[in-house]
Design a protein around this motif. Sequence first.
Motif, PDB file in Angstrom:
ATOM      1  N   THR A   1       4.781  -7.235 -40.247  1.00 39.49           N
ATOM      2  CA  THR A   1       3.762  -6.489 -39.514  1.00 39.49           C
ATOM      3  C   THR A   1       2.391  -7.116 -39.619  1.00 39.49           C
ATOM      4  O   THR A   1       1.440  -6.639 -39.019  1.00 39.49           O
ATOM      5  CB  THR A   1       3.682  -5.035 -40.011  1.00 39.49           C
ATOM      6  N   GLY A   2       2.258  -8.180 -40.376  1.00 39.29           N
ATOM      7  CA  GLY A   2       0.977  -8.855 -40.494  1.00 39.29           C
ATOM      8  C   GLY A   2       0.039  -8.221 -41.494  1.00 39.29           C
ATOM      9  O   GLY A   2      -1.157  -8.498 -41.489  1.00 39.29           O
TER      10      GLY A   2
ATOM     11  N   ARG B   1      -2.557 -11.711 -33.939  1.00 41.61           N
ATOM     12  CA  ARG B   1      -2.270 -10.327 -33.549  1.00 41.61           C
ATOM     13  C   ARG B   1      -3.553  -9.657 -33.092  1.00 41.61           C
ATOM     14  O   ARG B   1      -4.657 -10.079 -33.427  1.00 41.61           O
ATOM     15  CB  ARG B   1      -1.641  -9.553 -34.697  1.00 41.61           C
TER      16      ARG B   1
ATOM     17  N   PHE C   1      -8.864 -10.076 -31.309  1.00 40.81           N
ATOM     18  CA  PHE C   1      -7.593 -10.542 -31.852  1.00 40.81           C
ATOM     19  C   PHE C   1      -7.830 -11.691 -32.804  1.00 40.81           C
ATOM     20  O   PHE C   1      -8.836 -12.386 -32.740  1.00 40.81           O
ATOM     21  CB  PHE C   1      -6.610 -10.931 -30.740  1.00 40.81           C
TER      22      PHE C   1
ATOM     23  N   LYS D   1       4.165 -17.019 -32.049  1.00 39.57           N
ATOM     24  CA  LYS D   1       3.173 -16.064 -32.538  1.00 39.57           C
ATOM     25  C   LYS D   1       2.120 -16.797 -33.373  1.00 39.57           C
ATOM     26  O   LYS D   1       2.445 -17.473 -34.343  1.00 39.57           O
ATOM     27  CB  LYS D   1       3.836 -14.981 -33.384  1.00 39.57           C
TER      28      LYS D   1
ATOM     29  N   TYR E   1       2.592  -8.623 -24.636  1.00 36.53           N
ATOM     30  CA  TYR E   1       1.933  -9.388 -25.681  1.00 36.53           C
ATOM     31  C   TYR E   1       0.742 -10.102 -25.067  1.00 36.53           C
ATOM     32  O   TYR E   1       0.621 -10.210 -23.848  1.00 36.53           O
ATOM     33  CB  TYR E   1       2.897 -10.372 -26.352  1.00 36.53           C
TER      34      TYR E   1
ATOM     35  N   THR F   1      -6.345  -6.978 -33.261  1.00 33.39           N
ATOM     36  CA  THR F   1      -6.895  -6.220 -34.383  1.00 33.39           C
ATOM     37  C   THR F   1      -7.725  -5.012 -33.946  1.00 33.39           C
ATOM     38  O   THR F   1      -7.939  -4.112 -34.740  1.00 33.39           O
ATOM     39  CB  THR F   1      -7.760  -7.116 -35.284  1.00 33.39           C
TER      40      THR F   1
ATOM     41  N   GLY G   1      -2.037  -4.597 -33.444  1.00 36.24           N
ATOM     42  CA  GLY G   1      -0.817  -5.147 -34.026  1.00 36.24           C
ATOM     43  C   GLY G   1       0.049  -5.908 -33.044  1.00 36.24           C
ATOM     44  O   GLY G   1       0.999  -6.579 -33.451  1.00 36.24           O
ATOM     45  N   THR G   2      -0.270  -5.843 -31.746  1.00 37.36           N
ATOM     46  CA  THR G   2       0.492  -6.578 -30.742  1.00 37.36           C
ATOM     47  C   THR G   2       0.367  -8.080 -30.996  1.00 37.36           C
ATOM     48  O   THR G   2      -0.687  -8.577 -31.370  1.00 37.36           O
ATOM     49  CB  THR G   2      -0.028  -6.234 -29.327  1.00 37.36           C
ATOM     50  N   ASP G   3       1.444  -8.816 -30.778  1.00 35.61           N
ATOM     51  CA  ASP G   3       1.458 -10.266 -30.999  1.00 35.61           C
ATOM     52  C   ASP G   3       0.498 -10.991 -30.064  1.00 35.61           C
ATOM     53  O   ASP G   3       0.337 -10.619 -28.903  1.00 35.61           O
ATOM     54  CB  ASP G   3       2.852 -10.846 -30.749  1.00 35.61           C
TER      55      ASP G   3
END
Length: 153
Positions: free
Chosen positions: A29-30, A65, A82, A62, A108, A67, A53-55
């Motif tokens: 999940t980063g 993400r 991001f 990837k 994404y 933010t 959280g989207t890639d």
Amino acid sequence: MSENTTDVIVGGAVLAVAVGFLLYAGQATGLSGGGSEYELTASFRSADGINVGTDVRMAGVKIGRVTDITLDPGTYRASTVFSVLQGIEIPDDSAVAISSEGLLGGNYVELLPGGSPFYLEPGTEIEFTQGSISLVSLLMKFVAGDDKEDQAE
């Protein structure tokens, strides 16, 4: 006595598996500090389908993400922040688009690199953007287009 030893061993194994799962979930999940990142921003007319959280991907890989997403009250556009992995330099004439993984897949953020020899500094806003395309509105246009042709005949 042997039951206590067995209980301790099984309990330790369960605890080790639980810790391993938590570490894996954090990396997926980063949430873990797996590497340093820098932030870039972009403004979209429509940011449907992306969330924190989207890639963020480049060439299908990837590299970061999303933010933060907020509405800019002055422009009524979605301001998106991001992160990108340190060491990946983005040319300053690059574009960013919201892409779909397919008809039923999620969206994404896709970075489309330019050809400039100069690179974006951390915190820079990418000017060239393409928002998400609504599948429902495309289908409605297609259906409405067919009806107009049928009425003309």
